[in-house]
Write a protein that holds these residues in place. Structure first.
Motif, PDB file in Angstrom:
ATOM      1  N   GLN A   1       5.041  71.113   6.533  1.00 52.68           N
ATOM      2  CA  GLN A   1       4.448  70.274   5.498  1.00 52.68           C
ATOM      3  C   GLN A   1       2.987  70.633   5.244  1.00 52.68           C
ATOM      4  N   ASP A   2       2.256  70.903   6.334  1.00 54.02           N
ATOM      5  CA  ASP A   2       0.828  71.181   6.215  1.00 54.02           C
ATOM      6  C   ASP A   2       0.297  71.767   7.520  1.00 54.02           C
ATOM      7  N   LYS A   3      -1.022  71.912   7.614  1.00 52.66           N
ATOM      8  CA  LYS A   3      -1.638  72.474   8.814  1.00 52.66           C
ATOM      9  C   LYS A   3      -1.346  71.609  10.038  1.00 52.66           C
ATOM     10  N   GLN A   4      -1.377  70.296   9.859  1.00 55.11           N
ATOM     11  CA  GLN A   4      -1.137  69.411  10.996  1.00 55.11           C
ATOM     12  C   GLN A   4       0.269  69.569  11.552  1.00 55.11           C
ATOM     13  N   SER A   5       1.262  69.695  10.691  1.00 53.73           N
ATOM     14  CA  SER A   5       2.638  69.832  11.175  1.00 53.73           C
ATOM     15  C   SER A   5       2.814  71.128  11.961  1.00 53.73           C
ATOM     16  N   LEU A   6       2.127  72.191  11.541  1.00 54.03           N
ATOM     17  CA  LEU A   6       2.171  73.452  12.284  1.00 54.03           C
ATOM     18  C   LEU A   6       1.494  73.285  13.636  1.00 54.03           C
ATOM     19  N   TYR A   7       0.357  72.623  13.645  1.00 55.01           N
ATOM     20  CA  TYR A   7      -0.399  72.376  14.876  1.00 55.01           C
ATOM     21  C   TYR A   7       0.439  71.558  15.867  1.00 55.01           C
ATOM     22  N   LEU A   8       1.092  70.522  15.368  1.00 52.88           N
ATOM     23  CA  LEU A   8       1.936  69.688  16.215  1.00 52.88           C
ATOM     24  C   LEU A   8       3.116  70.478  16.773  1.00 52.88           C
ATOM     25  N   PHE A   9       3.684  71.336  15.939  1.00 50.14           N
ATOM     26  CA  PHE A   9       4.797  72.179  16.377  1.00 50.14           C
ATOM     27  C   PHE A   9       4.373  73.059  17.550  1.00 50.14           C
ATOM     28  N   LEU A  10       3.197  73.661  17.459  1.00 55.09           N
ATOM     29  CA  LEU A  10       2.707  74.530  18.524  1.00 55.09           C
ATOM     30  C   LEU A  10       2.444  73.750  19.808  1.00 55.09           C
ATOM     31  N   LEU A  11       1.819  72.593  19.690  1.00 53.32           N
ATOM     32  CA  LEU A  11       1.525  71.780  20.873  1.00 53.32           C
ATOM     33  C   LEU A  11       2.799  71.270  21.525  1.00 53.32           C
ATOM     34  N   ASP A  12       3.769  70.867  20.714  1.00 56.24           N
ATOM     35  CA  ASP A  12       5.047  70.397  21.230  1.00 56.24           C
ATOM     36  C   ASP A  12       5.778  71.529  21.936  1.00 56.24           C
TER      37      ASP A  12
END
Length: 203
Positions: free
Chosen positions: A49-60
């Protein structure tokens, strides 16, 4: 992320890790990530969806990989945590965590960068969305430790949970210098940190 994969997923993950481990979240550039991954914006937005969703994916991903690694090694070691006090358990987990950091330095560095985001909105968003509640986890561990008699009886469970949660959450604020992120120094600091908790709270 959608289950449907795409050809340059590995390139996107690598580009994102490079960007998020060299810049804080605010200054990380999504355009740079997309460019370095060699994908179009349309491809990116089809999967994220956006930068945050990518960031969350990586952290998860990093969190799941670490716990799978840790649980696998604990089974191989045949460690019975019921026979060890909570502090020795922490030391074992810390050592395995350092082994993980050695094998997967990019995910380790991502976690270190995330720890520095504490106090920023992205930190709160991540903790909420990924349902990470350190105090709840600590509460369960402390309950079992109290039954084993690991703590000085003059301290209440609530006090112990609050203090230990604060100490764990604040580790990277205390050891935040560049040299502290070297694995050898981190191992030493973690060991001393746990000893501090044990001899300050333990019998």
């Amino acid at each position: 992320m959608k289950e449907k994969s795409f050809i340059r997923k590995k390139e996107l993950v690598k580009a994102a890790l490079d960007e998020f481990t060299t810049n804080d979240y605010k200054n990380a550039s999504l355009n740079s990530i997309i460019k370095n991954a060699g994908i179009s914006k349309g491809t990116f937005y089809y999967h994220f969806q956006d930068k945050q969703s990518l960031y969350l994916f990586l952290l998860d991903t990093a969190n799941k990989m670490k716990w799978e690694f840790m649980n696998s090694h604990i089974k191989e070691m045949s460690v019975d945590f019921n026979q060890k006090d909570i502090f020795e358990g922490f030391k074992i987990q810390a050592q395995i965590g350092i082994e993980f950091a050695t094998l997967f330095p990019e995910y380790h560095q991502l976690s270190m960068m995330f720890a520095k985001e504490r106090g920023n909105q992205i930190y709160e968003n991540t903790m909420t969305i990924l349902s990470v509640n350190t105090e709840d986890m600590m509460n369960e561990m402390v309950k079992k430790a109290i039954k084993r008699g690991d703590f000085n009886e003059k301290f209440s469970k609530d006090f112990i949970v609050r203090i230990m949660t604060f100490l764990f959450m604040g580790f990277h604020e205390i050891f935040g210098n560049k040299e502290d992120f070297e694995l050898e120094n981190m191992a030493k600091n973690l060991n001393n940190y746990v000893n501090f908790m044990k001899y300050g709270l333990g019998k």
